[in-house]
Design an enzyme around this catalytic site. Structure first.
Site, PDB file in Angstrom:
ATOM      1  N   GLU A 171      -3.581  -4.439  -2.341  1.00  0.00           N
ATOM      2  CA  GLU A 171      -2.944  -5.438  -2.775  1.00  0.00           C
ATOM      3  C   GLU A 171      -3.917  -6.048  -1.873  1.00  0.00           C
ATOM      4  OE1 GLU A 171       0.791  -2.762  -3.730  1.00  0.00           O
ATOM      5  OE2 GLU A 171      -0.863  -2.968  -2.043  1.00  0.00           O
TER       6      GLU A 171
ATOM      7  N   GLU B 285       3.537   2.568  -4.216  1.00  0.00           N
ATOM      8  CA  GLU B 285       5.201   1.793  -4.837  1.00  0.00           C
ATOM      9  C   GLU B 285       5.674   3.083  -4.860  1.00  0.00           C
ATOM     10  OE1 GLU B 285       4.689  -1.610  -1.487  1.00  0.00           O
ATOM     11  OE2 GLU B 285       3.870  -2.313  -3.765  1.00  0.00           O
TER      12      GLU B 285
END
Length: 790
Positions: free
Chosen positions: A663, A643
């Site tokens: 995640e 990210e």
């Protein structure tokens, strides 16, 4: 006399309760399952028919969730059953076809009566046992003992586990501001109600004591009560060492008591099944009226001093029963805190000293708050009173969440066929009510809408404030600063804090309020952008107009925790403010990882985990990035690491790089921009696959799919990023900045021509920039330009 009702009419035919208290001569330390089973046996015997015969007829057993099953992080220190309803059934010697575990909430027992009464009326069930318990007192006692009992057990059989049902009952805003415990939540409502009634603190405290004083008298005469002692109104509200503050305006005696060992059960059948089993009609109690409604989420409610849905549920249940509040003989209004009672009493016009009383058990602070199962006890008591006074009506109101869910039952022995309610229609009306606008990152002058002060056992106090921004009237929740005694003292002593001015500022770790802007500046001065001499978790190096930022946590594969995020935010603030820095590179120390994402070990430690307002690594939520940032990805870029890289303008990876949003593999979600940016930077199908599976992308595939700009040999990502930075710095830094600004401004404009013709002040800046003149002059003079970045 045979009742003139359809054979599928639902009735309550048996109720039972069980309890024990530490220190009593007959205390045995029953497990929660044992308490439920004792209560269930009592309910079977209460039918007046052989208990084994009744038990064999049960087609469905439904368990109310214990506290140790009520949240994902709940802990059972002595162990627990894998299937509580079937564990209870096993103790009764039966194997019902269906077993159900209900969702969390004090509304559960009454909601289950309403639900399974309807299912019996529809012919889906015939004999249903509802049961629940808590043994919190025993569990806490034995957890400290050298020899502890083992309450764990495994039973076979299906289970319809309905989950926690916590949606709408919690939020990240509430969690980050300590607004998770029931006392603090209800204290907000209570203080808002006091302000609406324009009562002083002393007068309102006296009214809470007056409301609950009769409850203590009922509890004192209840053999199942956990605190059988009559107390005066003054005793209930006078703060002492024993009656310490919990969350103002609540001292301990006004708060639901969870230190209990209590179980309760209710048996429902159809009229036909009751006749077949030989249950005498003097045991039958009919559900005359019922309703189930839900309030808006806490911070969405228009008025925090009221919960109108609970009143609407009460009124509708009476309407279904065909009676008025004056026709009710007994009430049990859920009483976890005073406002849970007064909210409904206000709506129905009931006084605190109504001669009929507002509880049949003694209430949650005195009889005991047996977790989600309290109202099962209220139903059991109400059934007994209805039988003792045939033809009378009993009212049970059950509350869950933060004045969130309300279920009502109206009971009587008078035969009546099942009556359907209009709860779904009324709920649609409630859901259509407009929600209050909330500010996630409030800044500026505001006013206090409501508040509380929580008190820890060690004396620490914490201010929780719900306020409204003066500029927009948006609502926010905030805390006081830890070192601001001034705010806490004001909230604790001012004649009326509600409606008074405050100042709020949003930080990465949450919103904070002070009484004035000057006080905020005094305690939390705004930091001027600039670099420190050194950092604990990051290394910084300047080379002319280039800034190199190295995440320096190689022992954690450069995973980031809040202190590292704060340093990176500070560094990038300084970078974007420094006109002599034109390009920045971010990389990771060592050759194993650029950044492995969030430091899960830190998160698992229980410490507060958060990002600064600028996002993960100080980049993923940063707006207006008009100077280039290049990610030099050496090794793994996982989760927040990817990210971070995607938030950069350009990405250089070495041949060993692995990129993934991992995640989902640890039960999280790529919420720091991953689920937004990846589908915009890759084909949607590829991005979706990566997000949903955590699949890793190698360096070459990432290049082919356009996720990165360049692949270098192993260990050469930083060198490759430096080459790219040099190419950028060969151009005008002003032109680079304006180009990025134009890209930012037009990114959200879908129509191409509208984007092309978008007017921007950046172009006006470019027209008069020295770099523009220098670039044109240097071109004409056939010499290298000398950029000034102005």
């Amino acid at each position: 006399m045979t009742s003139p009702v359809p054979p599928t009419t639902p009735i309550l035919v048996g109720v039972g309760q069980a309890s024990e208290r530490l220190g009593d001569p007959d205390f045995t330390g029953l497990s929660p399952v044992d308490l439920s089973a004792h209560a269930a046996r009592a309910a079977l015997h209460d039918t007046g028919v052989d208990a084994a015969t009744i038990a064999a007829a049960i087609d469905t057993i439904v368990g109310v969730r214990q506290f140790e099953h009520s949240t994902p992080r709940a802990h059972a220190p002595l162990g627990t059953s894998n299937n509580v309803p079937r564990s209870v059934a096993a103790r009764l010697g039966v194997q019902p076809e269906h077993a159900v575990l209900e969702v969390v909430g004090g509304q559960g027992p009454q909601h289950l009566v309403n639900e399974f009464a309807r299912r019996i009326a529809d012919g889906d069930n015939e004999v249903v046992l509802l049961t629940g318990s808590e043994a919190i007192s025993s569990v806490r006692h034995f957890a400290k003992a050298d020899q502890r009992p083992d309450f764990s057990e495994t039973v076979e059989g299906t289970l319809e586990d309905r989950g926690y049902g916590l949606t709408g009952l919690t939020s990240s805003q509430q969690l980050s501001h300590g607004l998770m415990g029931a006392p603090s939540q209800y204290a907000l409502f209570e203080n808002a109600r006091r302000a609406r009634l324009k009562e002083s603190r002393a007068d309102y405290a006296a009214s809470m004591g007056k409301l609950f004083e009769p409850f203590t008298a009922v509890a004192a005469n209840n053999p199942h009560s956990s605190a059988p002692r009559t107390m005066t109104a003054e005793e209930l509200v006078t703060v002492t060492e024993r009656n310490r503050w919990i969350a103002e305006p609540y001292p301990r005696f006004l708060v639901a008591r969870d230190q209990v060992n209590q179980g309760a059960a209710v048996l429902l059948t159809s009229v036909a099944a009751a006749r077949r089993l030989g249950i005498a009609e003097d045991r039958w109690v009919f559900l005359h009226g019922h309703a189930d409604l839900r309030e808006r989420d806490l911070l969405d409610r228009a008025d925090l001093s009221r919960a109108p849905s609970a009143v609407m549920a009460a009124e509708h249940a009476l309407e279904v029963a065909g009676i008025t509040v004056d026709d009710v003989a007994t009430f049990d209004l859920y009483s976890c805190f005073p406002i849970a009672v007064s909210n409904v009493a206000d709506g129905l016009g009931l006084a605190a000293d109504d001669p009929r009383g507002l509880t049949v058990t003694g209430g949650l602070p005195f009889f005991g708050g047996a977790g989600n199962n309290y109202s099962m006890h209220a139903i059991a008591e109400t059934v007994q009173r209805c039988r003792a006074n045939p033809g009378s009506h009993g009212f049970v109101g059950a509350n869950g969440g933060q004045l969130s869910k309300y279920s009502v039952g109206v009971y009587a022995t008078t035969p009546t066929e099942y009556r359907r309610d209009r709860s779904a229609e009324i709920q649609a009306e409630i859901d259509a009510w407009p929600a209050v606008d909330n500010a996630a990152f409030p800044d500026g002058p505001a006013t206090i809408e409501t508040y509380t002060i929580t008190h820890a056992r060690d004396g620490r106090r914490k201010a929780i404030v719900v306020g409204r921004l003066e500029a927009t009237d948006e609502r926010f929740v905030a805390n006081g600063l830890e070192d601001d005694d001034e705010l806490v003292e004001f909230l604790a002593t001012a004649d009326e804090p509600i409606g008074q001015p405050i100042f709020v500022r949003a930080f990465g770790f949450g919103n904070r309020v002070t009484l004035t802007a000057d006080r905020m500046r005094e305690l939390r001065p705004v930091r001027a952008p600039g670099f420190r001499d050194s950092y604990e978790f990051v290394e910084v190096a300047r080379d002319g107009h280039l800034l190199e930022v190295t995440i320096n946590r190689p022992q954690a594969r450069n995973a980031l925790h809040p202190p590292a995020h704060e340093e990176l935010e500070e560094i990038f603030d300084a970078y974007f403010a420094d006109p002599d820095l034109w390009v920045a590179i971010i990389t990771g120390a060592g050759d194993k990882a650029f950044c492995a994402g969030n430091d899960l070990i830190y998160t698992a430690s229980g410490k507060q985990s958060y990002f600064p307002r600028s996002g993960f690594a100080g980049l993923t939520s940063r707006a207006g990035m008009t100077k280039p940032v290049i990610a030099a990805v050496n090794g793994y870029a996982m989760g927040g690491g990817l990210e971070t890289a995607m938030a950069c303008h350009l990405v250089v990876v070495d041949s060993e790089a692995k990129l993934a949003l991992s995640e989902v593999r640890v039960g999280l979600v790529a919420a720091a921009g991953g689920v937004v940016r990846l589908p915009r930077q890759l084909p949607v199908k590829t991005a979706t696959e990566m997000i949903l599976t955590g699949r890793r992308l190698g360096a070459q595939e990432a290049l082919e799919r356009g996720l990165v700009n360049k692949v270098t040999p192993a260990g050469q990502a930083l060198a490759g990023a430096r080459e790219l930075a040099a190419e950028i710095m060969a151009g005008s830094p002003t032109s680079v900045r304006v180009s990025l600004q134009l890209m930012n401004e037009t990114e959200g404009i879908a129509d191409t021509i509208a984007a092309v013709t978008h007017r921007s002040g950046a172009l006006d800046e470019l027209m008069i920039a020295e770099d523009t003149m220098e670039g044109l002059s240097a071109f004409g003079e056939k010499r290298p330009p000398q950029w000034k970045n102005r």
